[in-house]
Design a protein around this motif. Sequence first.
Motif, PDB file in Angstrom:
ATOM      1  N   ASP A  42      44.589  51.366  38.151  1.00 11.13           N
ATOM      2  CA  ASP A  42      44.883  50.119  37.430  1.00 11.13           C
ATOM      3  C   ASP A  42      44.548  48.873  38.243  1.00 11.13           C
ATOM      4  O   ASP A  42      44.302  47.814  37.681  1.00 11.13           O
ATOM      5  CB  ASP A  42      46.367  50.054  37.049  1.00 11.13           C
ATOM      6  CG  ASP A  42      46.726  51.052  35.963  1.00 11.13           C
ATOM      7  OD1 ASP A  42      45.800  51.568  35.299  1.00 11.13           O
ATOM      8  OD2 ASP A  42      47.930  51.311  35.776  1.00 11.13           O
ATOM      9  N   ARG A  43      44.535  48.988  39.553  1.00  7.22           N
ATOM     10  CA  ARG A  43      44.387  47.837  40.429  1.00  7.22           C
ATOM     11  C   ARG A  43      43.025  47.757  41.131  1.00  7.22           C
ATOM     12  O   ARG A  43      42.631  46.680  41.558  1.00  7.22           O
ATOM     13  CB  ARG A  43      45.507  47.903  41.476  1.00  7.22           C
ATOM     14  CG  ARG A  43      45.686  46.674  42.297  1.00  7.22           C
ATOM     15  CD  ARG A  43      46.837  46.847  43.284  1.00  7.22           C
ATOM     16  NE  ARG A  43      48.107  46.497  42.742  1.00  7.22           N
ATOM     17  CZ  ARG A  43      48.636  45.280  42.792  1.00  7.22           C
ATOM     18  NH1 ARG A  43      48.002  44.299  43.357  1.00  7.22           N
ATOM     19  NH2 ARG A  43      49.823  45.044  42.278  1.00  7.22           N
ATOM     20  N   HIS A  44      42.310  48.850  41.276  1.00  6.81           N
ATOM     21  CA  HIS A  44      41.104  48.887  42.120  1.00  6.81           C
ATOM     22  C   HIS A  44      39.843  49.304  41.361  1.00  6.81           C
ATOM     23  O   HIS A  44      39.894  50.209  40.520  1.00  6.81           O
ATOM     24  CB  HIS A  44      41.305  49.853  43.292  1.00  6.81           C
ATOM     25  CG  HIS A  44      42.428  49.434  44.175  1.00  6.81           C
ATOM     26  ND1 HIS A  44      43.701  49.937  44.039  1.00  6.81           N
ATOM     27  CD2 HIS A  44      42.478  48.542  45.193  1.00  6.81           C
ATOM     28  CE1 HIS A  44      44.489  49.380  44.943  1.00  6.81           C
ATOM     29  NE2 HIS A  44      43.775  48.523  45.650  1.00  6.81           N
ATOM     30  N   ASN A  45      38.729  48.649  41.703  1.00 10.32           N
ATOM     31  CA  ASN A  45      37.411  48.967  41.148  1.00 10.32           C
ATOM     32  C   ASN A  45      36.413  49.091  42.289  1.00 10.32           C
ATOM     33  O   ASN A  45      36.521  48.387  43.294  1.00 10.32           O
ATOM     34  CB  ASN A  45      36.935  47.851  40.198  1.00 10.32           C
ATOM     35  CG  ASN A  45      37.785  47.768  38.958  1.00 10.32           C
ATOM     36  OD1 ASN A  45      37.851  48.713  38.186  1.00 10.32           O
ATOM     37  ND2 ASN A  45      38.439  46.640  38.762  1.00 10.32           N
ATOM     38  N   THR A  60      37.098  46.002  44.811  1.00 12.33           N
ATOM     39  CA  THR A  60      37.922  44.850  44.480  1.00 12.33           C
ATOM     40  C   THR A  60      39.319  45.326  44.144  1.00 12.33           C
ATOM     41  O   THR A  60      39.519  46.469  43.713  1.00 12.33           O
ATOM     42  CB  THR A  60      37.353  44.054  43.286  1.00 12.33           C
ATOM     43  OG1 THR A  60      37.204  44.915  42.161  1.00 12.33           O
ATOM     44  CG2 THR A  60      36.028  43.392  43.649  1.00 12.33           C
ATOM     45  N   GLU A  61      40.263  44.422  44.351  1.00  9.90           N
ATOM     46  CA  GLU A  61      41.661  44.683  44.038  1.00  9.90           C
ATOM     47  C   GLU A  61      42.156  43.597  43.105  1.00  9.90           C
ATOM     48  O   GLU A  61      41.979  42.412  43.379  1.00  9.90           O
ATOM     49  CB  GLU A  61      42.498  44.679  45.316  1.00  9.90           C
ATOM     50  CG  GLU A  61      43.979  44.837  45.048  1.00  9.90           C
ATOM     51  CD  GLU A  61      44.815  44.726  46.313  1.00  9.90           C
ATOM     52  OE1 GLU A  61      45.797  45.471  46.411  1.00  9.90           O
ATOM     53  OE2 GLU A  61      44.488  43.896  47.184  1.00  9.90           O
ATOM     54  N   ARG A  70      45.369  36.023  32.112  1.00 12.12           N
ATOM     55  CA  ARG A  70      44.559  35.916  33.323  1.00 12.12           C
ATOM     56  C   ARG A  70      44.409  37.259  34.027  1.00 12.12           C
ATOM     57  O   ARG A  70      45.230  38.163  33.884  1.00 12.12           O
ATOM     58  CB  ARG A  70      45.170  34.926  34.301  1.00 12.12           C
ATOM     59  CG  ARG A  70      46.486  35.415  34.884  1.00 12.12           C
ATOM     60  CD  ARG A  70      47.153  34.368  35.769  1.00 12.12           C
ATOM     61  NE  ARG A  70      48.477  34.781  36.170  1.00 12.12           N
ATOM     62  CZ  ARG A  70      49.589  34.581  35.475  1.00 12.12           C
ATOM     63  NH1 ARG A  70      49.527  33.976  34.311  1.00 12.12           N
ATOM     64  NH2 ARG A  70      50.753  34.993  35.931  1.00 12.12           N
ATOM     65  N   ILE A  71      43.332  37.311  34.834  1.00 13.55           N
ATOM     66  CA  ILE A  71      43.094  38.421  35.759  1.00 13.55           C
ATOM     67  C   ILE A  71      42.587  37.769  37.042  1.00 13.55           C
ATOM     68  O   ILE A  71      41.633  36.996  37.017  1.00 13.55           O
ATOM     69  CB  ILE A  71      42.044  39.415  35.229  1.00 13.55           C
ATOM     70  CG1 ILE A  71      42.465  39.981  33.867  1.00 13.55           C
ATOM     71  CG2 ILE A  71      41.816  40.542  36.248  1.00 13.55           C
ATOM     72  CD1 ILE A  71      41.368  40.756  33.153  1.00 13.55           C
ATOM     73  N   THR A  72      43.231  38.069  38.151  1.00 11.31           N
ATOM     74  CA  THR A  72      42.837  37.518  39.452  1.00 11.31           C
ATOM     75  C   THR A  72      42.561  38.683  40.389  1.00 11.31           C
ATOM     76  O   THR A  72      43.305  39.665  40.403  1.00 11.31           O
ATOM     77  CB  THR A  72      43.960  36.627  40.028  1.00 11.31           C
ATOM     78  OG1 THR A  72      44.263  35.609  39.075  1.00 11.31           O
ATOM     79  CG2 THR A  72      43.551  35.981  41.339  1.00 11.31           C
ATOM     80  N   TRP A  73      41.476  38.584  41.167  1.00  9.02           N
ATOM     81  CA  TRP A  73      41.065  39.676  42.042  1.00  9.02           C
ATOM     82  C   TRP A  73      40.568  39.143  43.375  1.00  9.02           C
ATOM     83  O   TRP A  73      40.348  37.951  43.550  1.00  9.02           O
ATOM     84  CB  TRP A  73      39.964  40.507  41.375  1.00  9.02           C
ATOM     85  CG  TRP A  73      38.658  39.775  41.287  1.00  9.02           C
ATOM     86  CD1 TRP A  73      37.629  39.793  42.192  1.00  9.02           C
ATOM     87  CD2 TRP A  73      38.249  38.869  40.262  1.00  9.02           C
ATOM     88  NE1 TRP A  73      36.606  38.977  41.787  1.00  9.02           N
ATOM     89  CE2 TRP A  73      36.974  38.382  40.599  1.00  9.02           C
ATOM     90  CE3 TRP A  73      38.849  38.414  39.089  1.00  9.02           C
ATOM     91  CZ2 TRP A  73      36.287  37.477  39.802  1.00  9.02           C
ATOM     92  CZ3 TRP A  73      38.154  37.516  38.304  1.00  9.02           C
ATOM     93  CH2 TRP A  73      36.895  37.061  38.667  1.00  9.02           C
ATOM     94  N   GLY A 155      51.036  47.791  45.163  1.00  9.73           N
ATOM     95  CA  GLY A 155      49.744  48.379  44.800  1.00  9.73           C
ATOM     96  C   GLY A 155      49.437  49.630  45.590  1.00  9.73           C
ATOM     97  O   GLY A 155      50.224  50.096  46.410  1.00  9.73           O
ATOM     98  N   THR A 156      48.271  50.142  45.374  1.00  5.16           N
ATOM     99  CA  THR A 156      47.812  51.346  46.042  1.00  5.16           C
ATOM    100  C   THR A 156      46.758  50.964  47.054  1.00  5.16           C
ATOM    101  O   THR A 156      45.843  50.225  46.753  1.00  5.16           O
ATOM    102  CB  THR A 156      47.202  52.309  45.004  1.00  5.16           C
ATOM    103  OG1 THR A 156      48.174  52.549  43.984  1.00  5.16           O
ATOM    104  CG2 THR A 156      46.784  53.599  45.640  1.00  5.16           C
TER     105      THR A 156
END
Length: 158
Positions: A42-45, A60-61, A70-73, A155-156
Amino acid sequence: MSTVKETVDVEVPLHMAYDRWTQFEDFPSFMEGVDEVRQLDDRHNHWTTSIGGVRREFDTEIVDQLADDRITWRSIGGDTQQRGSVRFERLDDTHTRVELTMDVEPTGVAKKGADALGMIDRRVKGDLHRFKEYVEGGGGQSGGWRGRIRPEDPGTSL
């Protein structure tokens, strides 16, 4: 660090614009130079890009995500340093404003040269306008992730 900010109004409802943006693995459909995005959790790409003949991979996290808002990374690891935020604003029942802000720290001579020539700015702005065409044309999956990630969540770790 260079900051790029661009806003585009899309002719789709707020939830649809947001849902399409959360389909990270579809980013290559409208982002120039992005070969693949794999969602790890859910948090990492994990990103694979090819820009100017140079292939790069980085992660990215997501540090803050609120559905329909919003989405912030930020990037983690690798030699690509960036952070950004995309915000969604309801204009009416069928129109949404999408605002993308990115801070990019170019590394290496080629990236610094590209930044000095305004290429990073043009690429990010072009990507946002291609997103407009993509989402208005019905591109992407219909569902989206509607969970909540807070900055204080541990987070992970990768």
